[in-house]
Design an enzyme around this catalytic site. Structure first.
Site, short mmCIF file in Angstrom:
data_model
loop_
_atom_site.label_atom_id
_atom_site.label_comp_id
_atom_site.label_asym_id
_atom_site.label_seq_id
_atom_site.Cartn_x
_atom_site.Cartn_y
_atom_site.Cartn_z
N LEU A 1 0.92 -1.19 0.08
CA LEU A 1 -0.10 0.16 0.04
C LEU A 1 0.88 1.23 0.09
O LEU A 1 1.10 1.83 1.19
CB LEU A 1 -0.98 -0.17 1.10
N ALA A 2 1.49 1.52 -1.18
CA ALA A 2 2.35 2.69 -1.22
C ALA A 2 2.22 3.28 -2.83
O ALA A 2 2.73 2.65 -3.61
CB ALA A 2 3.45 2.47 -0.56
N GLU A 3 1.89 4.33 -2.97
CA GLU A 3 1.55 5.02 -4.32
C GLU A 3 2.82 5.12 -4.66
O GLU A 3 3.02 4.86 -6.09
CB GLU A 3 0.71 6.17 -4.52
N HIS B 1 -11.47 12.06 -1.80
CA HIS B 1 -12.13 11.00 -2.63
C HIS B 1 -12.80 11.73 -3.64
O HIS B 1 -13.49 10.72 -4.31
CB HIS B 1 -13.07 9.97 -1.93
N GLY C 1 -7.31 11.70 -4.84
CA GLY C 1 -6.80 12.15 -3.80
C GLY C 1 -5.47 11.53 -2.99
O GLY C 1 -4.54 11.96 -2.26
#
Lengths: 397, 340
Positions: free
Chosen positions: B74-76, B145, B101
């Site tokens: 979980l890490a953009e 969002h 976002g």
């Protein structure tokens, strides 16, 4: 191998560091002391040029191979010093010195195979040398004529990455691709190595790179050159823990090697790459070394570090200890050393000539290869720009 | 609610024209791209077993395996940064950013590496990657969002930015984006995901980087993209009842902008209203207004007007109907333009 239990944070009972002007020994105590954490430091050649054995990482080296490593280190140091001088003469906009890190880079670079892939930061001139890149190809980015002119596909040496830590994730992805391509699992496997500094270990991308490589079992060697300083910020501003011990938290091995010992660096890196090509990666190597010069030619290290520290590290010079060992072993004579010096001088002359004669790029370079498939809006802008210049007498800029 | 539409043909030979949602259009487009090229891989948070929080990647991991549809950590920045390495290695990654976002942790990789590597290496490295971004408001979501960050990316040289507004474009544009050798930000109108339309899966699509006239008219021109295209079309239908003829253009490509059809339209109608959910300052709508006044100065009967979100953070959802351009705000702008 890695043993975090041996290391303890100074804690609240330690004497206050600011009580009096610290001695040089105290300044380099803790995270930056070679004796602290020294129990885990892999070393095969002492600063005095004595060959020592290591139970896990010993290496057979022939006289010819060691002469080759010596030659590499002398040549890249000469390239580095010449480029530094070129900056001082105004021929380069900036230079990023590697002085003091020759063993870390030549050891790691010579451990790689042609099919392996390297992702450098911006100080990896020694790795570039090992990847078959001409020193002259390093100049464009520092003279401002280009952003790097080597072919990253042919040399398997990615462009220098200026943004700290970005390349660690790029390398993790590339290594994932090697695995997906089925190039991992035996002696013929491929591996990737990514180079970054102690300062980069504070970056989120480096952390994410550790996570990605770990969960996808990527064949990736993280090669951290801990040169003790991220511009003016010391290692203790990046971590409470010796950097190699961080690997444990991600679930892969971390090893601290004497980064001023080309033999130890070569041995440990070869082992790590071999583990990766067999599918046992990733692995973190902390090459414990020292940046003997400034961060870049724009930096002034006298503002933040003590000359005593520099003097202490001079005694650990990576080239001198190999020279002493070669002489002691009678593996090289004066003729050899003279020939390497002559070769270094020749390379320096070529570098100088190339640099001062490097032409400025044509103005169209601004617009070239921004997109793989073009962009009509940009092309219209380019055409307008070129027409504007063509409107001057003789079409001169 | 009506029964599910025919997104599965009943006969063995699939019908050329099928009715499907935008969500299904993207899903089918991704599937077609993955079938056509084994180097296409999908990566993102929850894209595998779950099929994405909007189910856009539904069923793809089951059919193509975990190595082609990667449920990532979980890490953009990690998603984008590793996709860069995979692209260099010869893959064609399609990254999903779960909500617009959350793209900012990956912003550094996008603008520093994705956008620039081709230029830095003078074409020796290509970055054939797509970053899919569900964007925009109107779904009653919590903060982060509902935003419209597309202008950041249109502002960055080296990136291309597109947005689909209907199922047929969703199906074709995602495939065209994946086939492109340039890195592309693919903005998906999340509030329109489940709107249906006809998709001809056999007819050759038009070019990816081209805007399109969806409705012809003579009194004024409306330009919109993504979720606002439906709003603009609805406004044009309402205006027709009042005897006004509005031309509606779907921008489709935000970078490069294809404004030739807009210029042509404005030269006929003399009036332009640009509609976008994004805040107006330094945005795509600013760019359109600037270029149209430059190119169509003597044709304009009124200033170019913009109907946008406000220059504020996206508000709490109980206020989003006030924030977002709606049919009435668009028609009000048309009235102002025509009254000039």
């Amino acid at each position: 191998m890695s043993s975090p239990e041996k290391w303890t944070h100074p804690g609240p009972d330690s004497p206050p560091a600011t009580a009096a002007k610290p001695t040089a020994e105290q300044v380099i105590a803790g995270l930056r002391a070679t004796d602290e954490g020294g129990a885990d430091l892999v070393q095969l050649l002492t600063p005095e040029g004595e060959r020592v054995q290591h139970p896990d990482f010993d290496i057979d080296i022939t006289a010819e191979e060691l002469r080759g490593l010596y030659r590499d280190m002398v040549l890249v140091r000469r390239v580095d010093r010449e480029a530094n001088a070129l900056q001082r003469k105004g021929q380069l906009g900036i230079w990023v010195p590697l002085l003091g890190q020759e063993a870390a880079q030549i050891g790691a670079g010579r451990a790689m195979r042609p099919d392996d892939m390297a992702f450098p930061s911006y100080r990896e001139h020694g790795i570039a040398w090992c990847r078959g890149i001409k020193p002259t190809d390093l100049l464009g980015i520092f003279r401002g004529t280009d952003n790097g002119t080597w072919d990253p596909v042919k040399h398997r040496f990615h462009p220098y990455t200026i943004v700290i830590g970005n390349q660690v994730l790029n390398a993790a992805g590339y290594a994932m691709g090697q695995k997906f391509d089925g190039k991992v699992g035996d002696d013929d496997g491929e591996a990737t190595m990514v180079f970054f500094g102690d300062g980069a270990t504070s970056q989120g991308d480096v952390h994410e790179g550790f996570v990605w490589a770990a969960v996808y079992d990527a064949p990736l060697v993280f090669f951290c050159q801990n040169n003790q300083w991220a511009i003016s910020e010391p290692t203790e501003r990046q971590s409470r823990l010796p950097l190699y011990q961080r690997a444990r938290g991600y679930g892969f091995p971390g090893i601290r090697v004497d980064g001023n010992d080309v033999l130890a660096t070569l041995a440990v890196t070869k082992w790590a790459l071999d583990e990766c090509r067999h599918g046992n990666g990733p692995i973190l190597i902390e090459a414990f070394t020292y940046r003997m010069d400034a961060h870049t030619t724009s930096d002034d290290p006298s503002r933040y570090r003590l000359s005593d520290e520099l003097e202490l590290w001079k005694l650990k010079d990576p080239i001198e200890r190999v020279k002493v060992h070669l002489v002691k072993q009678q593996w090289a004579d004066q003729e050899f050393f003279d020939s390497v010096e002559a070769e270094a001088e020749q390379i320096a002359v070529e570098l100088r000539d190339y640099c001062v004669n490097l032409p400025d790029p044509p103005a169209e370079r601004i617009f070239s290869e921004v997109y793989a498939e073009g962009n009509p809006v940009l092309e219209a802008q380019r055409d307008e720009f070129l027409a504007y210049h063509a409107g001057f007498a003789g079409g001169e800029h | 609610m009506a029964a599910p539409t025919m997104d599965r043909p009943t006969s063995a030979a699939p019908a050329a024209v099928q009715t499907m949602t935008i969500a299904k259009g993207i899903n089918n487009g991704l599937r077609a791209a993955m079938e056509a090229d084994p180097k296409v891989i999908i990566m993102g948070e929850d894209v595998g077993k779950l099929g994405g929080v909007f189910r856009i990647t539904d069923g793809l991991q089951k059919d193509f395996g975990e190595q082609r549809v990667l449920d990532t950590p979980l890490a953009e920045s990690g998603i984008i940064g590793t996709a860069v390495g995979l692209a260099i290695r010869g893959y064609r990654p399609v990254c999903e950013i779960q909500f617009e976002g959350f793209i900012f942790p990956g912003f550094d990789q996008i603008v520093s590496q994705v956008a620039k590597l081709h230029f830095r290496t003078q074409g020796r490295l290509k970055l054939p990657m797509v970053i899919r971004v569900p964007f925009g408001g109107g779904i009653g979501a919590v903060e982060h969002h509902s935003e419209s960050p597309e202008s950041y990316f249109a502002h960055t040289a080296g990136l291309k930015v597109v947005s689909c507004s209907n199922p047929a474009d969703a199906y074709w544009m995602i495939q065209q984006a994946i086939a492109s050798d340039d890195p592309i930000l693919f903005f998906e109108p999340k509030r329109r995901y489940y709107e249906k339309g006809e998709v001809d899966t056999t007819a050759a699509p038009g070019p990816l980087f081209a805007s399109r006239v969806l409705r012809t008219g003579t009194d004024a021109t409306l330009v919109a993209y993504g979720p606002m295209v439906r709003t603009a079309l609805d406004a044009a239908s309402a205006a027709e009842e009042e005897g006004r003829s509005l031309e509606v253009i779907d921008l489709r490509t935000l970078s490069p902008l294809d404004l030739a059809p807009v210029y042509e339209s404005v030269r006929r109608t003399g009036r332009l209203v640009v509609v976008s959910e994004a805040p107006s300052e330094s945005s795509i709508t600013s760019e359109i207004a600037a270029k149209v006044q430059q190119e169509c100065f003597y044709s304009l009967q009124a200033p170019v007007l913009r109907v946008t979100g406000f220059d504020t953070p996206y508000p709490p959802s109980k206020l989003e109907e006030e924030f977002l351009p709606d049919l009435d705000r668009v028609l009000h702008a048309v009235d102002r333009s025509l009254a000039w």
